[in-house]
Design an enzyme around this catalytic site. Sequence first.
Site, PDB file in Angstrom:
ATOM      1  N   HIS A 119       0.842  -1.214   0.000  1.00  0.00           N
ATOM      2  CA  HIS A 119       0.000   0.000   0.000  1.00  0.00           C
ATOM      3  C   HIS A 119       0.865   1.247   0.000  1.00  0.00           C
ATOM      4  O   HIS A 119       0.420   2.316  -0.380  1.00  0.00           O
ATOM      5  CB  HIS A 119      -0.903   0.012   1.249  1.00  0.00           C
ATOM      6  CG  HIS A 119      -1.767  -1.213   1.355  1.00  0.00           C
ATOM      7  ND1 HIS A 119      -2.724  -1.529   0.417  1.00  0.00           N
ATOM      8  CD2 HIS A 119      -1.791  -2.218   2.270  1.00  0.00           C
ATOM      9  CE1 HIS A 119      -3.326  -2.659   0.772  1.00  0.00           C
ATOM     10  NE2 HIS A 119      -2.783  -3.100   1.894  1.00  0.00           N
ATOM     11  N   HIS A 128       3.532  10.809   6.231  1.00  0.00           N
ATOM     12  CA  HIS A 128       2.952  10.581   7.559  1.00  0.00           C
ATOM     13  C   HIS A 128       3.992   9.975   8.492  1.00  0.00           C
ATOM     14  O   HIS A 128       4.537   8.900   8.206  1.00  0.00           O
ATOM     15  CB  HIS A 128       1.753   9.626   7.459  1.00  0.00           C
ATOM     16  CG  HIS A 128       0.579  10.256   6.809  1.00  0.00           C
ATOM     17  ND1 HIS A 128      -0.420   9.519   6.201  1.00  0.00           N
ATOM     18  CD2 HIS A 128       0.243  11.556   6.641  1.00  0.00           C
ATOM     19  CE1 HIS A 128      -1.328  10.346   5.706  1.00  0.00           C
ATOM     20  NE2 HIS A 128      -0.945  11.594   5.967  1.00  0.00           N
ATOM     21  N   HIS A 146       5.723   6.890   6.259  1.00  0.00           N
ATOM     22  CA  HIS A 146       5.376   6.402   4.930  1.00  0.00           C
ATOM     23  C   HIS A 146       4.792   7.563   4.133  1.00  0.00           C
ATOM     24  O   HIS A 146       4.543   8.631   4.681  1.00  0.00           O
ATOM     25  CB  HIS A 146       4.350   5.258   5.023  1.00  0.00           C
ATOM     26  CG  HIS A 146       3.086   5.696   5.660  1.00  0.00           C
ATOM     27  ND1 HIS A 146       2.880   5.687   7.039  1.00  0.00           N
ATOM     28  CD2 HIS A 146       1.963   6.230   5.127  1.00  0.00           C
ATOM     29  CE1 HIS A 146       1.691   6.169   7.300  1.00  0.00           C
ATOM     30  NE2 HIS A 146       1.123   6.521   6.179  1.00  0.00           N
ATOM     31  N   HIS A 165       2.073   8.898   0.788  1.00  0.00           N
ATOM     32  CA  HIS A 165       0.910   8.624  -0.060  1.00  0.00           C
ATOM     33  C   HIS A 165       1.120   9.376  -1.370  1.00  0.00           C
ATOM     34  O   HIS A 165       1.371  10.587  -1.375  1.00  0.00           O
ATOM     35  CB  HIS A 165      -0.378   9.107   0.622  1.00  0.00           C
ATOM     36  CG  HIS A 165      -0.647   8.366   1.894  1.00  0.00           C
ATOM     37  ND1 HIS A 165      -1.429   7.234   1.944  1.00  0.00           N
ATOM     38  CD2 HIS A 165      -0.198   8.577   3.159  1.00  0.00           C
ATOM     39  CE1 HIS A 165      -1.466   6.788   3.194  1.00  0.00           C
ATOM     40  NE2 HIS A 165      -0.729   7.575   3.952  1.00  0.00           N
ATOM     41  N   GLU A 197      -3.612  13.022   1.049  1.00  0.00           N
ATOM     42  CA  GLU A 197      -4.887  12.509   1.594  1.00  0.00           C
ATOM     43  C   GLU A 197      -5.685  13.662   2.171  1.00  0.00           C
ATOM     44  O   GLU A 197      -6.853  13.860   1.836  1.00  0.00           O
ATOM     45  CB  GLU A 197      -4.602  11.457   2.660  1.00  0.00           C
ATOM     46  CG  GLU A 197      -3.922  10.233   2.051  1.00  0.00           C
ATOM     47  CD  GLU A 197      -4.034   9.033   2.950  1.00  0.00           C
ATOM     48  OE1 GLU A 197      -3.656   9.140   4.122  1.00  0.00           O
ATOM     49  OE2 GLU A 197      -4.502   7.979   2.501  1.00  0.00           O
ATOM     50  N   THR A 255      -5.992   6.504   8.009  1.00  0.00           N
ATOM     51  CA  THR A 255      -6.643   6.852   6.734  1.00  0.00           C
ATOM     52  C   THR A 255      -6.815   5.643   5.823  1.00  0.00           C
ATOM     53  O   THR A 255      -7.392   5.744   4.743  1.00  0.00           O
ATOM     54  CB  THR A 255      -5.803   7.879   5.956  1.00  0.00           C
ATOM     55  OG1 THR A 255      -4.530   7.252   5.642  1.00  0.00           O
ATOM     56  CG2 THR A 255      -5.594   9.151   6.748  1.00  0.00           C
TER      57      THR A 255
END
Length: 258
Positions: free
Chosen positions: A61, A116, A91, A93, A103, A196
């Site tokens: 992910h 994050h 990590h 996104h 996000e 999230t």
Amino acid sequence: DWGYGVEDGPSLWHQNYPIAEGSRQSPIDILPQTASHDPSLGPIALKYDQCTSINIANNGHSVVVEFEDSDDRSVIQGGPLDNPYRLKQFHFHWGGKGCRGSEHTVEGHSYASELHLVHWNAVKYETFGEAATAPDGLAVLGIFLETGDDHRWLHTITDALYMVKFKGSVTNFKSFNPKCLLPSSLHYWTYLGSLTTPPLHESVTWIVLKEPIAVSEKQPAHSWWIPGSSHYGWFPIQTSQMELSLAFAAHKTTASTE
Ligand SMILES: NS(=O)(=O)c1ccc(-n2ccn(-c3ccc(F)cc3F)c2=O)cc1
Ligand SMILES: [Zn+2]
């Protein structure tokens, strides 16, 4: 089991994770004009000097860098937090093709990416797992990323991505200090929210920095890679070697014509 596709995306997560319809779900659209100023909130303090990264992994992910969290060597405190929270992992996104991947949004504005830094309340809870389900268990520091106009950091991102190209790949990753990823100002918005992505636990005190960081090759060498701009599309989740190299090739041509 979950993802971002038509069959397994966010609108369907509630089927396996009913908390998706909870009262404090993240991410949110941040509206600075309606955010109330809370004079009791002091500045946040980050103590990342002694942080010890262990490995970097592609969990299918995102790419996650895990830290040693057996003591309070790297913590976030202050701001809305009643005690220090230990750094566990960070990590990123990314965005899908052509769209921007943050996000959280600010008045509907998306950023290229979002970093994050996940911390847990080791004062009140024995393990990360226990903290992850408690309403005051986690504190995540969110930092927006904008791609600068002069960044040709493909080589650095290539190095990092090739280390963890397939889902489930983990590799050694020592002595990375995330403090070099911080913007100059630690002014923030804060709210009580959730993870999230599944399991979507409503256990996160969100601290989102107002100032994004830009990526440029002037960044100190040890800041290595930063998520690519939206050209990359989703992080190589189970990407075949061929697809990945095509993605890079595509980006390379785009980059060279930029
Ligand atoms: N994007 S984010 O809100 O920062 C975010 C989203 C999901 C997670 N996440 C996914 C699984 N876990 C997890 C791992 C181990 C555990 F014991 C409990 C967890 F919830 C977790 O913390 C962690 C952070
Ligand atoms: Zn995240």
